[in-house]
Design an enzyme around this catalytic site. Structure first.
Site, mmCIF file in Angstrom:
data_model
loop_
_atom_site.group_PDB
_atom_site.id
_atom_site.type_symbol
_atom_site.label_atom_id
_atom_site.label_comp_id
_atom_site.label_asym_id
_atom_site.label_seq_id
_atom_site.Cartn_x
_atom_site.Cartn_y
_atom_site.Cartn_z
ATOM 1 N N LYS A 45 45.393 49.042 45.460
ATOM 2 C CA LYS A 45 46.054 47.914 46.125
ATOM 3 C C LYS A 45 47.550 48.172 46.232
ATOM 4 O O LYS A 45 48.170 48.656 45.277
ATOM 5 C CB LYS A 45 45.787 46.640 45.323
ATOM 6 C CG LYS A 45 46.352 45.374 45.961
ATOM 7 C CD LYS A 45 46.027 44.155 45.098
ATOM 8 C CE LYS A 45 46.557 42.870 45.700
ATOM 9 N NZ LYS A 45 46.274 41.694 44.842
ATOM 10 N N SER A 70 43.977 38.012 47.154
ATOM 11 C CA SER A 70 44.821 38.886 47.941
ATOM 12 C C SER A 70 44.370 40.349 47.956
ATOM 13 O O SER A 70 44.822 41.111 48.801
ATOM 14 C CB SER A 70 46.258 38.829 47.397
ATOM 15 O OG SER A 70 46.293 39.253 46.046
ATOM 16 N N SER A 72 42.582 36.896 42.674
ATOM 17 C CA SER A 72 42.676 37.896 43.738
ATOM 18 C C SER A 72 41.798 39.129 43.600
ATOM 19 O O SER A 72 41.721 39.912 44.543
ATOM 20 C CB SER A 72 44.123 38.340 43.914
ATOM 21 O OG SER A 72 44.792 37.387 44.690
HETATM 22 N N1 GLN Z 1 45.151 32.812 45.881
HETATM 23 C C1 GLN Z 1 46.025 32.707 44.749
HETATM 24 C C2 GLN Z 1 47.459 32.610 45.237
HETATM 25 O O1 GLN Z 1 47.646 32.520 46.379
HETATM 26 C C3 GLN Z 1 45.849 33.847 43.815
HETATM 27 C C4 GLN Z 1 46.471 35.105 44.268
HETATM 28 C C5 GLN Z 1 46.344 36.215 43.274
HETATM 29 O O2 GLN Z 1 45.486 36.195 42.394
HETATM 30 N N2 GLN Z 1 47.206 37.191 43.412
HETATM 31 O O3 GLN Z 1 48.386 32.623 44.500
#
Ligand code: GLN
Length: 491
Positions: A85, A160, A184
């Site tokens: 990632k 993400s 994420s």
């Molecule tokens: N969807 C969550 C956010 O927008 C989690 C994102 C993540 O785990 N990086 O913060």
């Protein structure tokens, strides 16, 4: 010989060790598939094909040399291609974090998790797409364009770590690293029908992971089975003196060869996770999976995690607050592009104004407000107190059960654009994943079915701190008697 890209991580590892295939063949097969599918999927922000072939060549050479002069054991993943990632630093490879503010940033070092995989012999295919600074649930917040879900290109892959999840589902790579601050790894794993682990907070070093919400961030693994995930997890976990929150507790070897029985294991099903508004196909598939685990000998009981409903507001105060502090370093001076201005403040203003995307700006403003004098106690301070209650919910639950089983997300993958005008609707997708991050406990997502449109449904298991092995063993047992994780999307 089957299509090499169809093989699991454990399978390619064995074939490489037995000399049945070369890393060059395998890497080439991945690169060809990426070439063919990437225009439709857009799972990567940066591809590194030349580097990958060089690394593969070197791996093959090392293996040949060891055959003529047997020496120390070879690195465990020697020659295995992987995707990383794009929020994790890889020395000498552009790291954008899905943001224009880092569009030309080349890290001079590698993240610890990446370094350990490089030591283990992996071949780097490229850096995968992510919401900007990992803020989002769909990869739609990436400044480099959205990733498409391999099961239906009109739908998001989740986020993400959507690029990593899509790359695993579409067989572009056998395994990938992701990160999970509020879901994420687990939510995109669920949306793409792959297996994803968010380890205990502090289990995997955050050194070299670009900070989002530092008290929540964890580096995780995505692959096609729990056994594959276990292999990578074992290599990246463990203490790192370069991360002050990294834990010294030893990482146990995870034995998956034993008998399948789950006799004596107690699974808690939290009633707060089966709320109104959840897609009926999601709760049905999760209930059916719990019944399968019960059939393998586990004892199932209904439990309560009473503060679950507060996880969403608590997370969306704490994460932006920490993000607003962490993102202060992007000022056009120290990293990335610099826009011109008369004064230093003008430079900051122009660079940040033009290079951050709208969701990142929204969170910086929210977080700065929540931390400002006069509001700190009412927002950030209060959120931290409720966070403690959420953590206690889990501690209490784990007095009477070994794991908690729940859906990963209230819905299957939504359509691209469906939530982009409504941040709150987007945040609601995270209700079931946020609690594990707030409590610091591990969570493992894996596929347990499909909805009526053919989109995958995921279930998550959560365990006590440092209980990853139990989660993996349970999911592995489930995957021995079901085949959801073997289904392949037609891209
Ligand atoms: N969807 C969550 C956010 O927008 C989690 C994102 C993540 O785990 N990086 O913060």
């Amino acid at each position: 010989m089957p299509d090499l890209t169809d093989l699991s991580l454990l399978q390619v590892q064995r074939l490489l060790q037995q000399g049945e295939i070369s890393s060059r063949q395998l890497t080439q097969a991945c690169l060809e598939r990426i070439d063919r599918l990437e225009p439709a999927l857009h799972a990567f922000i940066t591809l590194t094909p030349e580097k990958a072939l060089q690394m593969a060549e070197a791996a093959d050479q090392q293996r040949r040399a060891a055959r003529s002069v047997p020496s120390a054991p070879l690195p465990p993943l020697l020659g295995v291609p992987m995707a990383i990632k794009d929020v994790l630093a890889v020395e000498g490879v552009r790291c954008t974090c899905g943001s224009r503010i880092l569009e030309n940033f080349i890290p001079p070092f590698s993240a610890t998790a990446v370094e350990r995989l490089l030591q283990a012999g992996i071949v780097l295919l490229g850096k995968t797409n992510t919401d900007e600074f990992a803020m989002g649930s769909s990869t739609e917040n990436s400044a480099y364009g959205v990733t498409h879900n391999p099961w239906d290109l009109q739908h998001v892959p989740g986020g993400s770590s959507g690029g990593s999840a899509a790359s695993i589902a579409a067989r572009l790579a056998p395994a990938a690293l992701g990160t999970d601050t509020g879901g994420s790894v687990r939510q995109p794993a669920s949306f793409c029908g792959v297996t994803g682990l968010k380890p205990t907070y502090g289990r995997v070093s955050r050194y070299g992971l670009v900070a989002y919400g530092s008290s929540l961030d964890s580096v995780g693994v995505l692959a096609r089975s729990a056994a594959d995930v276990a292999l990578v997890f074992g290599l990246i976990a463990g203490h790192d003196p370069r991360d002050a929150t990294s834990q010294t507790i030893p990482v146990p070897a995870i034995d998956l060869d034993g008998p399948l029985s789950l006799e004596g294991l107690r699974i808690g099903v939290p009633q707060e996770y089966f709320i109104q508004g959840i897609q009926p196909e999601v709760s049905a598939a999760v209930q059916a999976a719990i019944t399968v685990l019960q059939g393998l000998g586990a004892e199932v009981k209904s439990i309560h995690l009473p503060h679950t409903e507060y996880a969403l507001p608590v997370y969306y105060l704490i994460a932006p607050a920490e993000a607003s502090a962490n993102l202060a370093r992007y000022d056009g001076i120290r990293y990335g592009p610099r826009l011109s201005g008369e004064t230093m403040w003008d430079i900051f203003f122009h660079t940040r104004g033009q290079k951050f995307g709208p969701e990142v700006k929204r969170r910086i403003m929210l977080g700065t407000y929540a931390l400002s004098a006069g509001y700190y106690d009412a927002y950030y301070g209060q959120a931290q107190k409720v966070r403690t209650l959420i953590k206690r919910d889990f501690e209490q639950a784990f007095e009477s059960v070994d794991v908690v089983a729940a859906p990963v997300a209230p819905t299957t993958a939504f359509r691209i654009g469906e939530h982009t005008d409504d941040p709150l609707a987007m945040y609601l997708e995270d209700v079931f994943t946020l609690p594990a991050n707030l409590a610091g406990v591990p969570g493992l997502a894996f596929p347990v079915g499909f909805d009526g449109r053919g989109l995958p449904v995921g279930m998550q298991l959560m365990g006590p701190h440092f209980g990853e092995a139990t989660l993996i063993r349970l999911a592995h047992a489930y995957q021995q008697v079901t085949d959801w994780h073997l289904r392949k999307p037609e891209v």
